[in-house]
Structures are given as C-alpha cells and as structure tokens.
Scaffold this active site. Structure first.
Site, PDB file in Angstrom:
ATOM      1  N   PRO A 249       3.139   4.451  -0.715  1.00  0.00           N
ATOM      2  CA  PRO A 249       2.961   5.535   0.259  1.00  0.00           C
ATOM      3  C   PRO A 249       1.514   5.911   0.570  1.00  0.00           C
ATOM      4  O   PRO A 249       1.283   6.749   1.432  1.00  0.00           O
ATOM      5  CB  PRO A 249       3.679   6.713  -0.403  1.00  0.00           C
ATOM      6  CG  PRO A 249       3.525   6.460  -1.860  1.00  0.00           C
ATOM      7  CD  PRO A 249       3.578   4.967  -2.028  1.00  0.00           C
TER       8      PRO A 249
ATOM      9  N   ALA B 265       0.775  -1.239   0.000  1.00  0.00           N
ATOM     10  CA  ALA B 265       0.000   0.000   0.000  1.00  0.00           C
ATOM     11  C   ALA B 265       0.807   1.291   0.000  1.00  0.00           C
ATOM     12  O   ALA B 265       0.403   2.270  -0.627  1.00  0.00           O
ATOM     13  CB  ALA B 265      -0.951   0.001   1.193  1.00  0.00           C
TER      14      ALA B 265
ATOM     15  N   CYS C 237       4.602   0.549 -12.123  1.00  0.00           N
ATOM     16  CA  CYS C 237       5.089   1.752 -12.805  1.00  0.00           C
ATOM     17  C   CYS C 237       6.335   1.372 -13.606  1.00  0.00           C
ATOM     18  O   CYS C 237       7.348   2.066 -13.595  1.00  0.00           O
ATOM     19  CB  CYS C 237       5.371   2.878 -11.828  1.00  0.00           C
ATOM     20  SG  CYS C 237       6.520   2.462 -10.508  1.00  0.00           S
TER      21      CYS C 237
ATOM     22  N   LYS D  35      -2.965   5.526  -3.585  1.00  0.00           N
ATOM     23  CA  LYS D  35      -3.977   4.610  -4.120  1.00  0.00           C
ATOM     24  C   LYS D  35      -4.950   4.173  -3.022  1.00  0.00           C
ATOM     25  O   LYS D  35      -6.138   3.981  -3.270  1.00  0.00           O
ATOM     26  CB  LYS D  35      -3.314   3.398  -4.776  1.00  0.00           C
ATOM     27  CG  LYS D  35      -2.433   3.729  -5.972  1.00  0.00           C
ATOM     28  CD  LYS D  35      -1.826   2.471  -6.557  1.00  0.00           C
ATOM     29  CE  LYS D  35      -0.828   2.800  -7.664  1.00  0.00           C
ATOM     30  NZ  LYS D  35       0.389   3.451  -7.133  1.00  0.00           N
TER      31      LYS D  35
END
Length: 541
Positions: free
Chosen positions: A234, A232, A357, A237
């Site tokens: 930083p 989770a 990413c 989201k």
C-alpha cells in the site's frame, strides 16, 4: 447488516496486505468505529476456529455466502454477544445456530477445555493482554522529529527522551519516547490512537509498525539515486524510501493490483512524495535491461506472503487446513524466489533488501539460501548487531522480528549486495575477522574505493557501529606508539645520548648495536629504538 459486510471487506483487505487493520477501519468511515474494530480483531483472533466450525457444518454450501462474511457472522452468533442485525440474514443464521454451537462444543470436548479462549493457540493467549506499542514514523519530507516532538508536548504528551532498552517501549498513558534503533520513529502506548489526528491527516506522521520500517531504513539509498520498489502497495515503505532519498532521484514503484495502486497514489500524495513513478504492472514482467532502469542500484522487494507474522493473522490453523496451507506456502515460496532472482538481474544493482511479514522459514531463510546458491555473485550483509532477534542458523546475518523479542509484528529482513572481484579477494583474506563485526553503514576502505560498483551507505545517524578490524584507519592507528611508550623512548634516548658523549666519542656507527636490555624487548620495538638511536647519534656528532 452493514457492520458485517464492512468487517468482511476489511478482513479481505488485511489478508491481501492492503493495509493495517486500524488504518482500514478508520478509512472505512463507518459510523461506529469501535464496534467495527472490535469485531474485526476478534474475528481475526478466532479465525482458525471459526473456519473449522464453518467447514465442518458445510455452512457456505447451505448459505451461499463467502468465507469472511461467514466468519464475522458465526463469531457474533456462537462466540460473541449475539447477532447485531435483523431481517433475512438473522433468520438465515439462526436456522443453523444449533449445528454451529454443536460443532463448537465438540471442539471443546476434543481439546478438553471449557472456555472459548482456551481454544486459542498458546501464543495468542499470551498476547491477549500484551498489546504492541503504537509506532509513529515522522515524515521528514514535511517536518522534523524535533518539531513533531514539540507538537505532541504542547498537546499534553510527556516526552521521556530516547529509549535505550526494549522495556523502555512499554509505555502507559500519554508518555512517549524516541525509538532505540530508528531515529525517525516515535513510540507511544498501545492504546494511543492518531487516525483522527491533524498530523496524520496532513501526512506529517505515518502510522507504521517498526518492523515494517526496517526494509527502507536498511536499504538506505542516498539522495539522487535510482531505486525500485518491486511490490509497492500500500505504499508506506515507498514513502519511507522517498523520505530517505529526500525526494531526489527516481523511485520506480510497481503493483499488479490497480485498486491498491490507486490507494497508494493517494497515500504518497498526502506524504508529499514527488520522485515516484508508479506502474500498474507485474514486476516479473518488467524488463531489467530496459534503458530507464539502467541506473537502478537499489531494490526493495517485499513480495506477497502468508502474512503469518501479523498480529491476529497467526499461522495456527485447524488440522483440516494444515495440508492446504503447506501447499500454499510452497507456492508462495516459489513465487518469492522467482521475484528475488528476477530482481537480481538488474544490471546496475548493488544492494537489495528482501522482506516478508511471515514467520515461516520456507518464505524467509529458505528462499534467501536458494537464491544465494543460484546467484553466487551476491552475498548477505550483516545487519544491526544490537538487534535482539536474528535469522535462523546459518543465516544469522538476517533479521527477524516478533511480538515477544522486538515488540513488533512478525517480520523478516535480508540485505544482499553484489560481489566485486576486489571484495571476493578481501573475503578470502579475512577469514579470521568475524563477519558479525562488519558494519552495514560503514563500508571498509576497499568498498569505498569501488563505490561505482558497491553501494556506499554511510549516512545513518541512528546508531554508532564499529569499523571492521582491517580497515586502513585501523592500520594507521596500530602504527602509532602509545603515550607511555613515547615517553619511555624519549627518556631512554636522552640517557643513551649522554652516555655516548662521555664514552663513545671516537667510536663509529657500531654503537648502534642494541644493548642487552633492548634485545630483551620485542623485535619491532627494538628496531624502532635503533632508528631513534641513529637520529640521536647523528645529532650528537
């Protein structure tokens, strides 16, 4: 020396995906923010070149300093405008300056260039003057998009309405627009800065790249559901998921790094999130069959990755690093596949979003393909038909993002859903229906009937999508006649009625045999006319 220590610290955090560069720079409370930000960005941009220089001169061995600190010092010494520190550190670096400059010169000769910028990969050279827009996600737990737009307008910003093309996101000055895909996202010009803005500090807006908003947006868990955010920190989201859930339900969030989790807790508090349950725990050690997770139907999995999609963290590396990075990619892909397989073990799971990413297929399509082979009870769901960049063939149901095609950081998203026996039967009978026409946010009638087993994601007012061609609604529409056909039937029926009254009063029901004209029409239309004639004759008699 404080400048270089802080820059090295931020580089370390960026590489471990703790937060974006701007966020880390502004949260550092450094006295000269612009100077720190420029040094970090430039060092990132020349990262592979600096690393090759450092390794070829064995600088770390001679100075006993860490790589990221060496990078920022070497950048200013041989590429930038000179060291901005004094004392022992400056003396130490000046001692090695001639060897560092010679290594840089050899690189230029080898690549046949004369300018430092020409050493950069072509995509970084193209992006040099092509910055990404500033994306601002409205935190709907604390405010509304309308109120936020009004607030910015009162501050002198010019609202241009909703964007309809990608080019509409290329803005200048104080203009801003609503995003063309995500309804809670506002888009400003690249140089707009909100880190000191009241709305940011109060948690009313979240500074988050558009691509990073896709996972929660596409998972779209309904209010009151049980959701799990596997890796989770930083926390952007996670806060997005809470906003979509309207702070109702339970949101389990895990991260192995205690410091990152502490930072995340602060972020969620500022964003007004109250439905979360944080755990400093390795997701791979979470027991899927535990009682507290029995109702988890939605999982967002954004595991550790290479970060190669992040601007200024490109994957172009020196030749000496390629073999090392290849091994690292394989290790990351193996870890990501373990996480994905583990997530699919949760017994009530209906839908899962997998995202990275990264721009590497090894971490994206190859991981998803391997997972689907090992978990045949799950399938890919087609995503956003209007999105300009798809996953690599044959996994075109997935989404990719890039600086050139979507004006975002590089990103990858896949949505997996659990099969049911009914959906498997439907899939076998729908081979003629293009899968790309399926809608993520409008499940077919059969899926609605099985909502206890399937995720029913229907409320997303962001864009209009088409229903699949075989839904009950579509079948009802095809049974209805068009207005012209109804008018033709009515006139034809009246004429036949008058004709029957004059010539066929004593005839029995044989008059219902179709005429030659009727035979020439399609069989289905003729059958419908026969039924109409029967009613007309019955009334006439």
């Amino acid at each position: 020396m404080a400048l270089y220590n802080k820059a090295a610290e931020i580089l370390e955090k960026v590489e471990t995906k703790q937060a974006a560069v701007k966020t880390l720079v502004y949260e550092s409370k450094f006295q000269n923010i612009k100077q720190l930000f420029a040094l970090v960005c430039e060092t990132q941009k020349f990262s592979s070149i600096l690393q090759e220089i450092i390794e070829s001169t064995k600088l770390l061995k001679h100075t006993k300093i860490k790589m990221n600190l060496a990078k920022v010092l070497v950048y200013d010494l041989v590429i930038g405008k000179g060291l901005k520190c004094g004392g022992a550190w400056k003396t130490l670096m000046l001692k090695h300056r001639s060897r560092l400059q010679a290594a840089l010169a050899r690189m230029k000769i080898k690549q046949k260039v004369s300018c430092n910028l020409d050493l950069l990969p072509s995509n970084l050279q193209q992006c040099e003057g092509d910055q990404l827009p500033r994306y601002v996600r409205v935190n709907t737990l604390k405010t509304t998009v309308e109120d936020t737009v009004d607030y910015f307008k009162r501050e002198g910003f010019s609202y241009l309405g909703k964007a309809y093309r990608l080019d509409d996101l290329k803005l200048n000055g104080k203009s801003f627009v609503g995003d063309l895909h995500l309804s809670d996202l506002l888009v400003f010009s690249a140089k707009t800065d909100f880190h000191d803005h009241y709305l940011y500090k109060a948690g009313h807006i979240i500074l988050q790249d558009k691509a990073s908003c896709l996972p929660a947006y596409l998972l779209n868990p309904p209010a009151g559901s049980h959701v799990l955010d596997a890796c989770a920190a930083p926390g952007n989201k996670t806060s997005h998921l809470a906003a979509i859930m309207k702070n109702k339900g339970r949101l389990f969030a895990f991260d192995l790094d205690a410091k990152r989790l502490a930072t995340m807790s602060t972020l969620l508090l500022r964003a007004g999130v109250t439905c979360q349950q944080l755990a400093n725990q390795d997701f791979l050690k979470v027991e899927p069959d535990a009682l507290q997770y029995k109702d988890v139907k939605y999982i967002l999995l954004d595991p550790s990755c290479s970060g190669s999609g992040m601007v200024c963290l490109r994957d172009e590396v020196s030749s000496s690093q390629k073999e090392k990075d290849s091994r690292r990619l394989k290790a990351l892909a193996a870890f990501q596949l373990r996480c994905l397989n583990h997530a699919l073990r949760f017994p009530s799971l209906q839908r899962l979003v997998y995202s990275t990413c990264s721009i590497h297929s090894e971490e994206n399509e190859q991981v998803v393909a391997a997972c689907l082979q090992q978990n045949p009870s799950f399938r890919l769901v087609p995503l956003l038909q209007q999105w300009p960049e798809r996953g690599l063939s044959p996994l075109t149901h997935c989404l990719r993002a890039s600086t050139t095609k979507t004006l975002t950081h590089g990103f990858f998203v896949a949505l997996l859903e659990r099969h049911t026996a009914q959906s498997l039967n439907e899939q076998s009978t729908q081979t003629l229906n293009p899968v790309a026409e399926m809608s993520l946010f409008n499940p077919s009638a059969s899926e609605e009937k099985a909502e206890a087993e399937e995720a029913n994601i229907t409320e997303n007012g962001d864009e209009e999508v088409q229903e699949p061609g075989n839904t009950t609604k579509d079948l009802d529409v095809t049974d209805k006649a068009s207005p012209d056909e109804e008018q033709t039937r009515t006139l034809g029926g009246a004429k036949r009625k008058r004709k029957r009254k004059r010539k066929m009063k004593d005839r029995d029901m044989e008059v219902l045999v179709p005429t030659t004209t009727e035979k020439q029409t399609g069989s289905s239309v003729g059958a419908k006319k026969n039924r109409k004639n029967k009613k007309d004759v019955a009334k006439g008699q």
